[in-house]
Design a protein around this motif. Structure first.
Motif, mmCIF file in Angstrom:
data_model
loop_
_atom_site.group_PDB
_atom_site.id
_atom_site.type_symbol
_atom_site.label_atom_id
_atom_site.label_comp_id
_atom_site.label_asym_id
_atom_site.label_seq_id
_atom_site.Cartn_x
_atom_site.Cartn_y
_atom_site.Cartn_z
ATOM 1 N N TYR A 274 0.874 -1.175 0.000
ATOM 2 C CA TYR A 274 0.000 0.000 0.000
ATOM 3 C C TYR A 274 0.910 1.224 0.000
ATOM 4 C CZ TYR A 274 -3.797 -3.122 1.420
ATOM 5 O OH TYR A 274 -4.723 -4.117 1.472
ATOM 6 N N TRP A 275 0.911 1.935 -1.092
ATOM 7 C CA TRP A 275 1.827 3.061 -1.219
ATOM 8 C C TRP A 275 1.562 4.117 -0.160
ATOM 9 C CZ3 TRP A 275 1.553 4.411 -7.168
ATOM 10 C CH2 TRP A 275 2.054 3.333 -7.899
ATOM 11 N N ALA A 276 2.636 4.575 0.450
ATOM 12 C CA ALA A 276 2.530 5.784 1.267
ATOM 13 C C ALA A 276 2.388 6.970 0.316
ATOM 14 C CB ALA A 276 3.777 5.947 2.131
ATOM 15 N N PRO A 277 1.581 7.965 0.659
ATOM 16 C CA PRO A 277 1.405 9.122 -0.232
ATOM 17 C C PRO A 277 2.607 10.053 -0.162
ATOM 18 C CG PRO A 277 0.132 9.431 1.771
ATOM 19 C CD PRO A 277 0.720 8.050 1.861
ATOM 20 N N ASN A 278 3.705 9.636 -0.783
ATOM 21 C CA ASN A 278 4.936 10.414 -0.724
ATOM 22 C C ASN A 278 5.493 10.671 -2.125
ATOM 23 O OD1 ASN A 278 5.970 7.942 -1.467
ATOM 24 N ND2 ASN A 278 7.150 7.610 0.390
ATOM 25 N N PHE A 279 6.724 11.133 -2.183
ATOM 26 C CA PHE A 279 7.334 11.489 -3.465
ATOM 27 C C PHE A 279 7.416 10.291 -4.394
ATOM 28 C CE2 PHE A 279 11.135 11.812 -6.144
ATOM 29 C CZ PHE A 279 10.882 13.000 -6.819
ATOM 30 N N TRP A 280 7.711 9.113 -3.833
ATOM 31 C CA TRP A 280 7.909 7.931 -4.692
ATOM 32 C C TRP A 280 6.595 7.427 -5.265
ATOM 33 C CZ3 TRP A 280 12.454 8.628 -5.918
ATOM 34 C CH2 TRP A 280 13.445 8.963 -4.994
ATOM 35 N N ALA A 281 5.480 7.699 -4.595
ATOM 36 C CA ALA A 281 4.181 7.368 -5.175
ATOM 37 C C ALA A 281 3.948 8.203 -6.438
ATOM 38 C CB ALA A 281 3.068 7.612 -4.155
ATOM 39 N N LEU A 282 4.276 9.490 -6.360
ATOM 40 C CA LEU A 282 4.157 10.355 -7.544
ATOM 41 C C LEU A 282 5.131 9.911 -8.637
ATOM 42 C CD1 LEU A 282 3.917 13.847 -5.786
ATOM 43 C CD2 LEU A 282 2.051 12.446 -6.691
ATOM 44 N N TYR A 283 6.319 9.505 -8.221
ATOM 45 C CA TYR A 283 7.325 9.026 -9.180
ATOM 46 C C TYR A 283 6.814 7.780 -9.908
ATOM 47 C CZ TYR A 283 12.100 7.965 -10.844
ATOM 48 O OH TYR A 283 13.215 7.726 -11.616
ATOM 49 N N ASN A 284 6.212 6.861 -9.150
ATOM 50 C CA ASN A 284 5.670 5.641 -9.755
ATOM 51 C C ASN A 284 4.528 5.951 -10.713
ATOM 52 O OD1 ASN A 284 7.454 4.059 -8.302
ATOM 53 N ND2 ASN A 284 5.979 3.516 -6.710
ATOM 54 N N VAL A 285 3.673 6.885 -10.327
ATOM 55 C CA VAL A 285 2.556 7.266 -11.191
ATOM 56 C C VAL A 285 3.076 7.876 -12.488
ATOM 57 C CG1 VAL A 285 0.606 8.855 -11.436
ATOM 58 C CG2 VAL A 285 0.900 7.553 -9.320
ATOM 59 N N ALA A 286 4.105 8.715 -12.369
ATOM 60 C CA ALA A 286 4.694 9.323 -13.566
ATOM 61 C C ALA A 286 5.288 8.256 -14.470
ATOM 62 C CB ALA A 286 5.759 10.335 -13.157
ATOM 63 N N ASP A 287 5.963 7.271 -13.878
ATOM 64 C CA ASP A 287 6.551 6.190 -14.673
ATOM 65 C C ASP A 287 5.458 5.346 -15.332
ATOM 66 O OD1 ASP A 287 9.087 4.496 -15.275
ATOM 67 O OD2 ASP A 287 7.646 3.040 -14.464
ATOM 68 N N LYS A 288 4.405 5.073 -14.570
ATOM 69 C CA LYS A 288 3.308 4.278 -15.121
ATOM 70 C C LYS A 288 2.641 4.993 -16.289
ATOM 71 C CE LYS A 288 0.839 0.474 -14.521
ATOM 72 N NZ LYS A 288 1.456 -0.867 -14.511
ATOM 73 N N ALA A 289 2.413 6.308 -16.109
ATOM 74 C CA ALA A 289 1.794 7.087 -17.187
ATOM 75 C C ALA A 289 2.690 7.122 -18.414
ATOM 76 C CB ALA A 289 1.508 8.507 -16.699
ATOM 77 N N ALA A 290 3.992 7.304 -18.187
ATOM 78 C CA ALA A 290 4.932 7.333 -19.311
ATOM 79 C C ALA A 290 4.999 5.981 -20.013
ATOM 80 C CB ALA A 290 6.319 7.743 -18.809
ATOM 81 N N SER A 291 4.919 4.883 -19.227
ATOM 82 C CA SER A 291 4.985 3.554 -19.846
ATOM 83 C C SER A 291 3.735 3.266 -20.679
ATOM 84 C CB SER A 291 5.166 2.477 -18.771
ATOM 85 O OG SER A 291 4.011 2.374 -17.954
ATOM 86 N N ILE A 292 2.566 3.717 -20.190
ATOM 87 C CA ILE A 292 1.330 3.527 -20.972
ATOM 88 C C ILE A 292 1.385 4.333 -22.266
ATOM 89 C CG2 ILE A 292 -1.157 3.971 -20.977
ATOM 90 C CD1 ILE A 292 -1.132 3.380 -17.964
ATOM 91 N N LYS A 293 1.882 5.576 -22.143
ATOM 92 C CA LYS A 293 2.031 6.408 -23.345
ATOM 93 C C LYS A 293 3.024 5.783 -24.302
ATOM 94 C CE LYS A 293 1.470 10.188 -25.794
ATOM 95 N NZ LYS A 293 0.178 10.487 -26.454
ATOM 96 N N GLY A 294 4.131 5.265 -23.758
ATOM 97 C CA GLY A 294 5.129 4.622 -24.611
ATOM 98 C C GLY A 294 4.596 3.377 -25.277
ATOM 99 N N LEU A 295 3.744 2.625 -24.584
ATOM 100 C CA LEU A 295 3.148 1.416 -25.160
ATOM 101 C C LEU A 295 2.228 1.765 -26.320
ATOM 102 C CD1 LEU A 295 2.749 -1.680 -24.845
ATOM 103 C CD2 LEU A 295 0.824 -1.155 -23.336
ATOM 104 N N HIS A 296 1.426 2.810 -26.114
ATOM 105 C CA HIS A 296 0.478 3.205 -27.159
ATOM 106 C C HIS A 296 1.182 3.801 -28.375
ATOM 107 C CE1 HIS A 296 -3.062 3.492 -24.084
ATOM 108 N NE2 HIS A 296 -2.728 2.256 -24.389
ATOM 109 N N SER A 297 2.311 4.461 -28.127
ATOM 110 C CA SER A 297 3.022 5.095 -29.244
ATOM 111 C C SER A 297 4.022 4.164 -29.910
ATOM 112 C CB SER A 297 3.755 6.347 -28.741
ATOM 113 O OG SER A 297 4.704 5.996 -27.735
ATOM 114 N N GLY A 298 4.222 2.979 -29.335
ATOM 115 C CA GLY A 298 5.128 2.003 -29.934
ATOM 116 C C GLY A 298 6.564 2.084 -29.460
ATOM 117 N N PHE A 299 6.880 2.983 -28.530
ATOM 118 C CA PHE A 299 8.250 3.078 -28.020
ATOM 119 C C PHE A 299 8.584 1.956 -27.038
ATOM 120 C CE2 PHE A 299 7.545 7.508 -29.342
ATOM 121 C CZ PHE A 299 8.678 7.697 -30.129
ATOM 122 N N LEU A 300 7.569 1.356 -26.417
ATOM 123 C CA LEU A 300 7.767 0.252 -25.481
ATOM 124 C C LEU A 300 7.015 -0.972 -25.967
ATOM 125 C CD1 LEU A 300 7.326 1.904 -21.960
ATOM 126 C CD2 LEU A 300 9.461 1.154 -23.001
#
Length: 432
Positions: A274-300
């Motif tokens: 269960y993520w603590a609401p801290n900097f790393w939670a935001l970091y993970n969300v940013a990475d997840k969003a970037a990975s989804i965008k990369g998947l849709h655009s074909g970069f991942l």
């Protein structure tokens, strides 16, 4: 006022008794297993036993605490003390485990009483005799009725009330100018649960600045020649003695590396399940969003997305970020230390007595919560509980407390995932 205090204590103790039948988390089995390990095996096997996945990973004083509890547990149900009885939760076991938390909470209640009666500023003149407006009564309700402790200890299941009681006793003794006793309580606390090492810089700086250095100039700067080697030696003796009592047996058995490997398991990953609401939670969300965008655009590729961006799976494990750089433990340590430095430097230059120390402690806890490695969501209580002590003194502190306690307790709601727990989420939370 004493009668009102004990009425509050009795009321919340009764609430805890009502919560005995509520759901419990895997931490219930964790502590049952530790009861079994410490009761059934010799000390030299405590930190090697791994029949259960929930191996002993708290410092030696807590292991001894479980050992003492195990002797009372035998009177309730001896079967809970069998190491191979995994996930054992007979009605007698549940009652004993719940009662052990409630009884040890009296350390917390005693610490709250000590602060309310001896450290809190007296009520203002003209405030009247209404007990509900008395600062000691209000603080007693805030601390003993802390919603987070009720969730984490008396539903989810842990012994945080007992540990916070030791911490509060340490703070009380520092408020009273009994610095050696404060150091003794804190050193003991560290050997019960090492997560409190994050607030150790506040203790170190306060005791160095206000106890080892005996005098200051009129502008508040330290007089270097006032350093007392005797005071420093007294502090050092207390720390060495407590840690010697705790780790000495394992050092003599050559098991210190094994114990330390259990206390600092860096393989558990950057974030808790269960993520603590801290900097790393935001970091993970940013990475997840970037990975989804990369998947849709074909970069991942799909395999890269599945294997690497797995931090949302709800498991306690290491993982690799898909797009952003993966974070090593040393990175979190550096960021935590850098964020703590301004607080301890300010406290060195402008000590401001015990209240300055308490503010430094809160900021150290905040820094570790925001940037620490594998931070649990319940670590927010390390900020909320000491901040409660300041909430009745200044309006600004009360405002910060209101926002932080509301959002912090809200972040604990994922721990209430049963139907009864969901109903509890809807119960209004009253804060000052």
């Amino acid at each position: 006022m004493a009668t009102s205090f004990w009425n509050v204590a009795a009321t919340f103790t009764f609430v805890k008794l009502l919560l005995i039948p509520s759901y419990h988390s895997t931490d219930f089995e964790v502590h049952r297993n530790w009861l079994a390990v410490t009761h059934s095996l010799p000390m030299n096997k405590w930190y090697y036993e791994k029949t259960s996945e929930w191996t002993l990973d708290y410092p030696p004083f807590f292991a001894l605490f479980e050992f003492v509890l195990s002797h009372f547990a035998r009177a309730f149900d001896p079967n809970m003390l069998i190491v191979k009885n995994l996930n054992y939760a007979s009605p007698a076991t549940v009652v004993f485990q719940r009662l052990s938390v409630i009884v040890t909470d009296f350390v917390y209640i005693f610490a709250v009483k000590e602060f309310c009666f001896h450290c809190l500023k007296p009520a203002r003149r003209g405030s009247g005799s209404d007990v509900f407006t008395h600062p000691s009564f209000i603080l007693a309700v805030l601390l003993m009725g802390n919603f987070g402790l009720l969730i984490v200890d008396h539903i989810h299941f842990q012994y945080n009330g007992f540990l916070f009681g030791v911490m509060l006793l340490s703070i009380v003794r520092i408020y009273q100018g009994r610095n050696l006793e404060g150091a003794l309580y804190f050193a003991t606390l560290l050997n019960f649960k090492h997560i409190y090492v994050y607030i150790a810089p506040a203790y170190f700086m306060y005791l160095l600045r206000n106890y080892c250095f005996k005098s200051s100039k009129k502008d508040g700067s330290v007089i270097w020649t006032s350093f007392s080697f005797l005071h420093f030696a007294r502090l050092g003796t207390i720390v060495v003695l407590i840690f010697g009592l705790s780790f000495g047996p394992y050092i003599s058995m050559g098991q210190l590396p094994q114990v330390l490997s259990r206390l600092f398991p860096f393989k558990r990953g950057l974030c808790h399940a269960y993520w603590a609401p801290n900097f790393w939670a935001l970091y993970n969300v940013a990475d997840k969003a970037a990975s989804i965008k990369g998947l849709h655009s074909g970069f991942l590729s799909q395999s890269n997305h599945t294997n690497q961006a797995s931090m949302t799976g709800g498991l306690v494990q290491e993982f690799q970020h898909a797009v952003l750089p993966s974070i090593a433990p040393v990175v979190t340590l550096i960021l935590t230390v850098l964020s703590i430095i301004p607080a301890v430097v300010h406290h060195w230059r402008y000590p401001n007595g015990p209240r300055g120390f308490l503010r430094c402690l809160i900021l150290c806890a905040f820094a570790s919560f925001v940037f620490g490695w594998h931070v649990h969501e319940k670590a927010i209580l390390m900020i909320i509980i000491p901040l409660s002590l300041l909430a009745l003194e200044k309006k600004r502190d009360a405002q910060v407390f209101l926002v932080l306690s509301t959002t912090g307790h809200l972040s604990l709601f994922p721990l209430l995932f049963t139907q009864a727990g969901i109903s509890a989420r809807r119960t209004p939370i009253v804060t000052k």
